[in-house]
Design an enzyme around this catalytic site. Structure first.
Site, PDB file in Angstrom:
ATOM      1  N   LYS C  67       7.556   2.758  19.746  1.00  0.00           N
ATOM      2  CA  LYS C  67       8.867   2.675  20.396  1.00  0.00           C
ATOM      3  C   LYS C  67       9.747   3.835  19.914  1.00  0.00           C
ATOM      4  O   LYS C  67       9.764   4.168  18.726  1.00  0.00           O
ATOM      5  CB  LYS C  67       9.506   1.327  20.064  1.00  0.00           C
ATOM      6  CG  LYS C  67      10.789   1.005  20.845  1.00  0.00           C
ATOM      7  CD  LYS C  67      11.289  -0.396  20.488  1.00  0.00           C
ATOM      8  CE  LYS C  67      12.518  -0.811  21.275  1.00  0.00           C
ATOM      9  NZ  LYS C  67      12.958  -2.196  20.959  1.00  0.00           N
ATOM     10  N   SER C 142      13.907  -5.011  25.040  1.00  0.00           N
ATOM     11  CA  SER C 142      14.095  -3.587  25.098  1.00  0.00           C
ATOM     12  C   SER C 142      12.816  -2.774  24.849  1.00  0.00           C
ATOM     13  O   SER C 142      12.804  -1.586  25.145  1.00  0.00           O
ATOM     14  CB  SER C 142      15.129  -3.170  24.051  1.00  0.00           C
ATOM     15  OG  SER C 142      14.637  -3.414  22.752  1.00  0.00           O
ATOM     16  N   SER C 166      13.327  -8.728  21.994  1.00  0.00           N
ATOM     17  CA  SER C 166      12.929  -7.440  22.560  1.00  0.00           C
ATOM     18  C   SER C 166      11.451  -7.082  22.446  1.00  0.00           C
ATOM     19  O   SER C 166      11.009  -6.092  23.032  1.00  0.00           O
ATOM     20  CB  SER C 166      13.753  -6.314  21.930  1.00  0.00           C
ATOM     21  OG  SER C 166      15.020  -6.240  22.541  1.00  0.00           O
TER      22      SER C 166
END
Ligand SMILES: [Mg+2]
Ligand SMILES: [Zn+2]
Lengths: 97, 480, 477
Positions: C67, C142, C166
C-alpha cells in the site's frame, strides 16, 4: 447546523484553505455527520474512564544512546525551498511559541 | 505611584536537559553545529515517524522533582499541543498536560506548581528578503535543536518583586546545576523564563488580570522586564484603565513592552492524549536511582549551615548557593583544626578574593585543611588577623603549611612575655608620640589609636591589637 | 493468467525453495501483469528485476504489493495524496523491512484512498481503483489497490492498513482474505499515519494460508514504535478443517444495521446465514450475543479517527517536503493554500471534523465522550468473549457499489464501516474471508476474536474457507 463563521473558524485553526463552494458544502456535510455522531452525547458515561489507547502497554522508553542521523543533502532534497543548509519559509511575523 | 498595589509574579521556566540524545529520537544534541545535521525522520516530522521516550530525560525530570519536593506521578501522560509554526515540524509539540510527571513542591519560599517533560522547537533564523522579486522576508529553519528534551517548571504566583524573581531563578539555576541535568545558561538558551505578572491591592487575596512576558534571555532583562511591566500595570490602574490579558515581549534596548497577541486570537491548542506514546511510568526503582543522584540542595544546605554550624543567614547562603564553596567549606570544617565553623567560614571570602570569584578553591594551592589551620591560628591569637591575611597570600601563591609559613616568615603574634620585643615597640610608640601618650594617660582613650597604629605598623601586623592596647595602658599606668 | 501467477504465494515460496520455479521469472511475470494494470491498482511498479534475495529466506523471491502509505526508501510513498506527490522517503517502514528481510521482493505500491480515508478508493489523488469483478464498481477502501491487485492476480499478495475496516472491507468487496491484527502486533514505524491509536497493518491474500504466512513475517516487536507489542506466540499456518467446540456469537446490534440505513443487503445476509449454517455443520455452536454499544462505535470512530488525523496531517505544511503552494507571500497564506490545494475533499472534511471535535469548548462533548464510548465497546467485547470464542458478522453491509454512487453523501459512505469499526476501537483482531457471491459480486464474512487470538482466528477461518470453497480464479484470468 454549523454556521458559516464556525466553519471558517475551524478552517482557520486547521490552516485549511476552502473556496466559497467548499465552505458551503462543508457546512452542510459536517452538520449531517455531527447530527449522527452527536447521539453519543446522550449516553450517560459520567463514571466511565476514557480509553485513548487500545492496548494495555505503559512505560516504554529507549536508552539514551545515539542513533545515526540522516544526511543533510538527503533531507534537503525533499525541501520546497532549501536555503543555506536549511528550510526556507516566509518569515513569520510574530506569535511563535 | 500607587504603592497600595503589590505585584504578583509567577514564572514558567523551560530548561534544556543535557542528555546525550533528543527527547524522542536518537539524534545527538547539538551545540553550534552546522544547521540540520542532527536530524532524523522523528525530529523532522517525516511521514510515518514515531516518537520513543528517552529514559535519561525521564530520570532527569524525576531528579528535579525530587529536589523540589514534588509529588512524582507513578503514571503520567503525554499530550499533543497543536499549533502551526515553522519551528514545529509536526505542527504539534509533544508535552504533558493534565497528568504531568511532577506536581507541587517548593524551592525556598516559592511553591512549585508542576514540572513536566516536553520537546524543544527548531530554530528560525531570519535572513531578509534575499533578493527575491516579489518576495516576503525569508527565514531558514534549522532542526538541530528540535526535539531537545525540556522540562517546564511552573511556579505558583508566590513572587512579589522583580528582585525576588531574580533571586529565585538564581537558586533554581544552582539547584539544577548541582543535579547535573542541564547547563542552565540563559544566554545560550538552555534556561528560558517567561513571567506572569499581575498587580492587586495590598492585602487582597484576589489575583488581578495577568500578562505574560515571553522569553527574557538574561537574568538582568528578566528583572528589568518584570519591573517595567509592574510599572505599566500600576500606571494603567492609576489611570482607571483595565489591564488586558496578553502576551508581551520586552525589548531590553528600548525598555518597551510590545504585545505579541491578545487572548482573543490566542491559540486553541486542542490538547489530546498523544496516541503514539503509551503512559509514562516511574517505577520505585527509577525513583530510587534518581534519588541517588540528588545531592543536598542549596536551600537545605544553607539551612543546615545556619542551624548546625551557627553561620549567619547571609554567610550560609553565600556558601550554599555555590556548590564548590560549600563543598570546600565543609572539608575545611571536617579537618577539625581547632577553629569553629564560623571562624573557618570567615576566611572563605578572603580566599575567593585572592583566587578570583569564578575559581574553584579546591583547585587552588590552599587545601581546606590549610585554611582551617590558618583560621585556628588566628582564632587562638597565635597569628594576628593581618598577619593571617599575609599567610593566606603566601598559601595561595605557594601552597604549604600555614604553621610552617608563620615560623619561616616570623609572622607569629608578638607578645609581651616571649621576649620578642612587643614591650619595646610599645615603649618606642609612647616615646614617638608623647602628646598622645599624655592624653591617654589622662583618660582620653580616643587618642590611643595612633599609638596602636604605630605598633601595628612597626610590627608589620604581627601584634595583636587587643594585646597592644592592654600593654599601652599598663605602661602609662606604671608611669603615673 | 500464466501457470506461474496462478500459484498462491505460499505455494510459490515452496516451489522456489524446491527450485521448481525461478524467482526471477515469477517476479517478471507479475511485473508484466502489474505493469499492464487496467484497474489503476498501482501507483508505482518496479522498473526492473529486484535486488537478489537469499534463496533460503522463508519467502524468498515472492513478489509483494505494498500500500502506498508504507514508506519505502527512495520509492514514491504518497499515501494517495497530492500533498505528497512524488515524495520519496529516506527510510523504510518496519513491516516492509521485516518482509524483505524474509525474502519478499517489492513489486509495486498500490493505490489507496488519500491518507487511508475512505471506503471506496474514490478518494485517491491518483484516481479511483476499479473492482476487478465489475469495473463499474468500487473495490472498497482504503486498501482498495491492494485488494484489487490481489483479486485480479496482479500480485500474489499485498499488505494494507486497517483503521476502521480498510483491509477487511476492500477484501470483502474484492473477494480476497484480509486480516487486521491485534493493535500493536505490526509496527507502525514508517506507516504514514491516519489515526495512530487505530491504524494497523495487515495482509491481503488469496486465501487464509497465504494471509497467515504473510502475517507471520509482518509481526514483531519494534523498539521504534512505543505501541508495538510482541505476540505471545508466533503466527502459525492454519490446518483446521472443522470448528468443533467453537462458540460463535452473532451480535444482534450489528446485524440490525443501525437506524441510518446501514441495513444489511439481503444478498449479504443470505450469504452470511449460509456461512453460519456451514459453521454449524463444522461443529460450531452459534448464538446471538449483545454488544450494546456497538451501534455507537461508528460515531465514536468518526470523532476519534478524525481528531487524531487532524494532528497527524498537520505536518503537511509545505515547509520540509511535499507540495508547497505559494510561499512568496506570508506564512499563513502559504499554509492555507498548500493544505487547501494539497488535500482532497474527504481529507479536508475529516480534518475539519477532527479539529472541531478537539476545539475549545467541544472537547468533552465530542472527543472526550467518544473515548468513553470506546471504553464501553471494549467492555462489551470482553463480556462477549467470556461466552464466545469469536464474534461473526458480515464484513460490509453491501457488496461492491457503483463508482460515484455514494460519493456525494459522506455519511452514507461512513456507514460502510458499521460492522468493522468496533474492533479497531477495542484493538482486537478481525479478518474477512469471502463467503460467496451475491449477484455476481463477492460477499465478506467477518470473524473477530479477543486480543492476540490471531492463531485461533486463522484456524477457524481456514476451516470455514475450506467448507465455503469460494473460487476467485475467474477474475484473475
Ligand atoms: Mg512548554
Ligand atoms: Zn532525530
Amino acid at each position: 447546523m454549523l454556521a458559516r463563521e464556525d466553519v471558517l473558524h475551524v478552517a482557520r485553526l486547521a490552516r485549511l484553505g476552502l473556496d466559497e463552494d467548499e465552505l458551503e458544502r462543508m457546512g452542510s456535510e459536517l452538520s449531517a455527520v455531527l447530527d449522527h455522531v452527536e447521539r453519543i452525547r446522550e449516553l450517560d458515561l459520567d463514571d466511565v474512564e476514557p480509553t485513548s489507547h487500545a492496548v494495555d502497554v505503559a512505560g516504554v522508553m529507549r536508552p539514551d544512546e545515539p542513533a545515526p542521523c540522516l544526511e543533510r543533502d538527503v533531507i534537503l532534497a525533499a525541501a520546497p525551498e532549501p536555503v543555506d543548509g536549511g528550510f526556507g519559509v516566509p518569515s513569520p511575523g510574530s506569535g511563535g511559541e | 505611584m500607587s504603592s497600595s498595589y503589590e505585584p504578583v509574579i509567577g514564572l514558567e521556566i523551560h530548561v534544556q536537559l543535557r542528555t546525550r540524545t533528543k527527547m524522542f529520537c536518537g539524534c545527538e544534541l547539538s551545540f553550534g553545529d552546522p544547521p540540520n545535521v542532527h536530524c532524523c525522520p522523528v525530529c523532522l516530522g517525516l511521514p510515518g515517524a514515531l516518537p520513543v521516550v528517552n529514559a535519561a530525560a525521564v530520570d532527569f525530570a524525576v531528579r528535579i522533582g525530587l529536589a523540589l519536593g514534588s509529588e512524582i506521578a507513578p503514571r503520567s501522560l503525554f499530550h499533543r499541543k497543536n499549533y502551526f509554526y515553522p519551528d514545529s515540524p509536526k505542527a504539534y509539540q509533544i508535552s504533558q498536560y493534565d497528568v504531568p510527571i511532577c506536581s507541587g513542591g517548593c524551592l525556598g519560599d516559592v511553591r512549585i506548581h508542576r514540572v513536566h517533560l516536553e520537546e524543544d522547537a527548531a530554530k528560525l533564523v531570519h535572513i531578509g528578503s534575499s533578493g527575491r522579486i516579489h518576495g516576503s522576508d525569508r527565514s531558514v529553519v534549522d532542526f538541530n535543536r528540535c526535539g531537545t528534551p525540556l522540562v517546564e517548571i511552573v511556579t505558583e504566583p508566590d513572587l512579589r518583586s522583580p528582585e525576588q524573581a531574580h533571586e529565585f531563578l538564581t537558586v533554581l539555576r544552582t539547584t539544577l546545576r548541582q543535579l547535573e541535568v542541564s547547563d542552565v545558561n540563559m544566554e545560550e538558551g538552555s534556561l528560558r523564563c517567561d513571567a506572569n505578572v499581575s498587580i492587586r491591592p495590598v492585602g487582597s487575596a484576589r489575583l488581578g488580570t495577568k500578562t505574560e512576558l515571553k522569553n527574557m534571555n538574561s537574568f538582568r532583562f528578566l528583572q528589568r522586564g518584570i519591573r517595567a511591566e509592574i510599572v505599566r500595570q500600576q500606571e494603567l490602574v492609576a489611570a482607571g484603565e483595565p489591564v488586558v490579558q496578553e502576551t508581551l515581549h520586552f525589548d531590553p534596548v528600548s525598555e518597551r513592552l510590545t504585545s505579541l497577541r491578545s487572548k482573543e486570537e490566542a491559540h486553541d491548542y486542542r490538547y489530546f492524549p498523544e496516541p503514539d506514546l503509551v503512559p509514562l511510568l516511574v517505577t520505585p526503582e527509577m525513583r530510587a536511582a534518581a534519588a541517588e543522584r540528588v545531592p543536598e540542595l542549596p536551600t537545605d544546605r544553607a539551612r543546615r549551615f545556619e542551624a548546625e554550624l551557627g553561620l549567619r543567614p547571609g554567610t550560609a547562603r553565600d556558601l550554599a548557593f555555590r556548590r564548590e564553596l560549600s563543598d570546600y567549606f565543609e572539608r575545611a570544617v571536617a579537618a577539625d583544626a581547632g577553629a569553629t565553623p564560623v571562624e573557618v567560614a570567615n576566611w572563605i571570602p578572603q580566599l575567593v578574593e585572592r583566587i578570583g570569584s569564578a575559581a574553584d578553591p579546591a583547585q587552588s594551592r590552599v587545601g581546606p585543611e590549610a585554611l582551617a589551620t590558618l583560621a585556628a591560628l588566628v582564632a587562638a591569637k597565635r597569628v594576628s588577623r593581618d598577619a593571617g591575611r599575609e599567610v593566606l597570600t603566601t598559601l595561595v601563591a605557594e601552597g604549604g603549611d600555614p604553621q610552617a609559613i608563620v615560623e619561616r616568615e616570623g609572622l607569629g603574634t608578638l607578645s609581651d612575655d616571649d621576649g620578642d620585643g612587643l614591650a619595646a615597640l610599645v615603649d618606642s610608640a609612647l616615646a614617638a608620640d608623647p602628646d598622645a601618650a599624655a592624653k591617654v594617660a589622662q583618660g582620653n582613650m580616643k587618642a590611643i589609636g595612633p599609638l596602636v597604629g604605630y605598633v601595628m605598623r612597626e610590627s608589620k601586623g604581627r601584634a595583636d591589637g587587643g594585646e597592644v592596647t592592654r600593654l599601652i595602658r599598663e605602661r602609662l599606668a606604671e608611669q603615673v | 493468467m500464466t501457470e506461474l501467477t496462478e500459484l498462491g504465494a505460499a505455494a510459490a515460496a515452496r516451489a522456489i525453495h524446491a527450485r521448481e520455479i525461478d524467482a526471477g521469472e515469477l517476479f517478471e511475470a507479475y511485473r508484466e501483469r502489474a505493469g499492464a494494470d487496467e484497474l489503476n491498482a498501482f501507483t508505482w511498479v518496479a522498473e526492473g528485476p529486484p535486488p537478489p534475495t537469499d534463496p533460503a529466506a522463508p519467502l524468498a523471491g515472492v513478489p509483494l504489493a505494498v500500500k502506498d502509505l508504507f514508506c519505502t526508501e527512495g520509492i514514491p510513498s504518497q499515501a494517495g495524496s497530492r500533498i505528497l506527490e512524488g515524495y520519496r522517503p529516506p527510510y523504510t517502514a518496519t513491516v516492509v523491512e521485516n518482509l524483505t528481510g524474509a525474502g519478499v521482493t517489492l513489486l509495486g505500491k498500490t493505490n489507496q484512498d488519500e491518507f487511508a480515508m475512505g471506503s471506496s478508493n474514490e478518494n485517491s489523488a491518483f484516481g479511483p481503483v476499479l473492482n476487478p469483478w465489475d469495473r463499474g464498481r468500487v473495490p472498497g477502501g482504503s486498501s482498495g489497490g491492494s485488494a484489487a491487485a490481489v483479486a485480479a492476480g496482479l500480485a500474489p499478495w499485498a499488505i494494507g492498513t486497517d483503521t476502521g475496516g480498510s483491509i477487511r472491507q476492500p477484501a470483502s468487496l474484492c473477494g480476497v482474505v484480509g486480516v487486521k491484527p491485534t493493535y500493536g502486533a505490526c509496527s507502525r514505524w514508517g506507516m504514514i499515519a491516519f489515526a495512530s491509536s487505530l491504524d494497523q497493518a495487515g495482509p491481503l491474500a488469496r486465501d487464509v494460508t497465504d494471509a497467515a504466512l504473510l502475517l507471520s513475517h509482518m509481526v514483531g516487536h519494534d523498539r521504534r514504535d512505543s505501541t508495538s507489542v510482541a505476540l505471545p506466540e508466533p503466527i502459525t499456518l492454519p490446518t483446521a478443517e472443522d470448528l468443533t467446540g467453537i462458540r460463535l456469537g452473532v451480535p444482534e446490534e450489528l446485524l440490525a444495521g443501525g437506524d441510518d440505513g446501514a441495513g444489511i443487503e439481503p444478498g449479504v445476509r443470505e450469504s452470511f446465514e449460509a456461512t453460519l449454517a456451514l459453521a454449524e455443520g463444522l461443529g460450531a455452536t452459534i448464538d446471538t450475543c449483545r454488544l450494546p454499544h456497538a451501534p455507537h462505535a461508528l460515531s465514536a470512530y468518526y470523532l476519534i479517527a478524525p481528531a487524531e488525523a487532524s494532528a497527524n496531517l498537520a505536518r503537511y505544511d509545505g515547509v520540509r517536503y511535499g507540495l508547497r503552494v505559494g510561499g512568496e507571500e506570508d506564512l499563513a497564506t502559504m499554509y492555507t493554500r498548500t493544505r487547501g490545494e494539497g488535500f482532497g475533499a474527504e481529507v479536508k472534511r475529516r480534518i475539519m471534523l477532527g479539529t472541531y471535535a478537539l476545539s475549545s469548548g467541544y472537547y468533552d462533548a465530542y472527543y472526550g465522550q467518544a473515548l468513553k464510548v470506546r471504553t464501553k465497546i471494549a467492555d462489551d467485547f470482553r463480556a462477549a468473549f467470556a461466552r464466545f470464542d469469536f464474534i461473526a458478522t458480515p464484513t460490509s453491509p453491501w457488496t461492491a457499489f457503483e463508482l460515484g454512487s455514494k460519493a456525494d453523501d459522506p455519511l452514507a459512505m461512513y456507514l460502510n464501516d458499521f460492522c468493522t469499526v468496533p474492533m479497531p476501537l477495542a484493538g482486537i483482531p478481525a479478518l474477512s474471508i469471502p463467503s460467496g457471491c451475491s449477484d455476481g459480486l463477492p460477499v465478506g464474512f467477518q470473524l473477530a476474536g479477543p486480543a492476540f487470538s490471531e492463531n485461533p482466528l486463522l484456524q477457524a477461518a481456514h476451516a470455514l474457507e475450506r467448507a465455503i470453497g469460494f473460487d476467485g480464479s475467474q477474475v484473475r484470468a
